[in-house]
Design a protein around this motif. Structure first.
Motif, mmCIF file in Angstrom:
data_model
loop_
_atom_site.group_PDB
_atom_site.id
_atom_site.type_symbol
_atom_site.label_atom_id
_atom_site.label_comp_id
_atom_site.label_asym_id
_atom_site.label_seq_id
_atom_site.Cartn_x
_atom_site.Cartn_y
_atom_site.Cartn_z
ATOM 1 N N ARG A 245 0.830 -1.202 0.000
ATOM 2 C CA ARG A 245 0.000 0.000 0.000
ATOM 3 C C ARG A 245 0.868 1.258 0.000
ATOM 4 O O ARG A 245 0.605 2.212 -0.735
ATOM 5 N N LYS A 246 1.907 1.254 0.815
ATOM 6 C CA LYS A 246 2.785 2.417 0.903
ATOM 7 C C LYS A 246 3.484 2.676 -0.425
ATOM 8 O O LYS A 246 3.579 3.825 -0.872
ATOM 9 N N GLN A 247 3.978 1.605 -1.065
ATOM 10 C CA GLN A 247 4.649 1.760 -2.356
ATOM 11 C C GLN A 247 3.705 2.320 -3.413
ATOM 12 O O GLN A 247 4.087 3.194 -4.199
ATOM 13 N N MET A 248 2.463 1.821 -3.420
ATOM 14 C CA MET A 248 1.498 2.303 -4.393
ATOM 15 C C MET A 248 1.160 3.771 -4.153
ATOM 16 O O MET A 248 1.084 4.567 -5.092
ATOM 17 N N GLU A 249 0.969 4.137 -2.897
ATOM 18 C CA GLU A 249 0.642 5.524 -2.573
ATOM 19 C C GLU A 249 1.774 6.461 -2.979
ATOM 20 O O GLU A 249 1.541 7.533 -3.538
ATOM 21 N N GLU A 250 3.025 6.033 -2.712
ATOM 22 C CA GLU A 250 4.168 6.873 -3.064
ATOM 23 C C GLU A 250 4.301 7.015 -4.575
ATOM 24 O O GLU A 250 4.597 8.101 -5.083
ATOM 25 N N ARG A 251 4.083 5.905 -5.302
ATOM 26 C CA ARG A 251 4.182 5.941 -6.762
ATOM 27 C C ARG A 251 3.098 6.827 -7.357
ATOM 28 O O ARG A 251 3.362 7.631 -8.257
ATOM 29 N N GLN A 252 1.876 6.715 -6.834
ATOM 30 C CA GLN A 252 0.779 7.528 -7.348
ATOM 31 C C GLN A 252 0.974 9.003 -7.009
ATOM 32 O O GLN A 252 0.694 9.881 -7.820
ATOM 33 N N LYS A 253 1.476 9.281 -5.807
ATOM 34 C CA LYS A 253 1.741 10.672 -5.420
ATOM 35 C C LYS A 253 2.776 11.306 -6.346
ATOM 36 O O LYS A 253 2.662 12.460 -6.724
#
Length: 266
Positions: A245-253
């Motif tokens: 979840r953290k990786q996805m949020e960082e990538r999307q941000k």
């Protein structure tokens, strides 16, 4: 810039557009307002057949073709580098119906396919300025649309009231259109006859919504993609551990940060 042979012969529009034709545009985009020196470029096609047109990016068509072949063969081995290179900043399709005047915008959010009818009219002001662009004699026009001022150059010699993206309604094909800030530009590079307009493989049904509802759904995904993936429509759920979840949020941000200057500002 190449013209369709029939256009050079001056045959009437009814004959010209009785068959399918493709108008290829070079699209330049400055999607990051904080890095205006970074210009992205893609090719996009406006395919015209009797009574309708479809606008899409060439990368979208190539990706769709690859995925279609994989589904047919049952082999889902693909070159990730190749697919990454085919990512498009125009991951949508726009269909125009000349008889009804409807413009349908289609795009996906995760595995859901959405469609909405464009509900804003383009009120063009035709200006006296003329210019020769490639082999076309064009005239300038201006409109306000989606928070931007747009300038278009149309060729009355090509009797088609259409153009790239959602642009249409001028007395001739739009050869070039750009916004006043120089953030987005569509430039006609080639015109040719084709056997048939492009078709796209679609899995599942399309969710038809109002434009405002689509924008809201899109904004929610951009703000929290992980939440969208874990609570999508149609029973689509993905369980993610905290690291995923953290990786996805960082990538999307990061993607959102770099794409802060959309073609439609409102």
């Amino acid at each position: 810039m190449k013209k369709i042979a029939l256009l050079l012969l001056g045959i009437t529009s009814q004959i010209i557009f009785a068959q399918a034709n493709r108008f290829v545009y070079q699209v330049t985009m400055k999607t990051d307002s904080t890095d205006r020196g970074n210009t992205k470029t893609e090719l996009a096609n406006l395919d015209v057949s009797a009574g309708s047109s479809i606008f899409y990016s060439e990368n979208r068509l190539k990706r769709d073709s690859i995925m279609g072949r994989m589904r047919q063969t049952g082999s889902f081995n693909f070159d990730r580098t190749q697919m990454q290179a085919l990512r498009s900043n125009m991951d949508f399709i726009i269909e125009k119906d000349y008889k009804t005047g409807k413009k349908i915008y289609k795009a996906g959010i995760l595995r859901d396919q959405y469609a909405y009818e464009e509900d804003r009219l383009m009120d063009w002001k035709i200006l006296p300025e003329t210019a020769t662009i490639g082999e076309y004699k064009t005239q300038k026009a201006e409109t306000q649309f989606a928070g931007r001022t747009w300038y278009a150059w149309f060729a009355a010699e090509v009797p088609l009231q259409d153009g790239p993206y959602k642009f249409s309604g001028l007395p001739g094909l739009i050869v070039k259109v750009e916004d006043a800030k120089g953030d987005y530009s569509f430039d006609l590079k080639e015109a040719k006859k084709i056997d048939a307009v492009a078709s796209f493989n679609q899995r599942g049904s399309t969710i038809t919504v109002k434009r405002a509802a689509f924008k809201k759904q899109q904004d929610q995904f951009r703000k929290d993609p992980a939440a969208a993936m874990s609570g999508g429509r149609g029973g689509f759920r993905i369980q993610m551990d905290p690291n995923q979840r953290k990786q996805m949020e960082e990538r999307q941000k990061e993607e959102t940060k770099k794409n802060n200057n959309p073609i439609e500002l409102k």
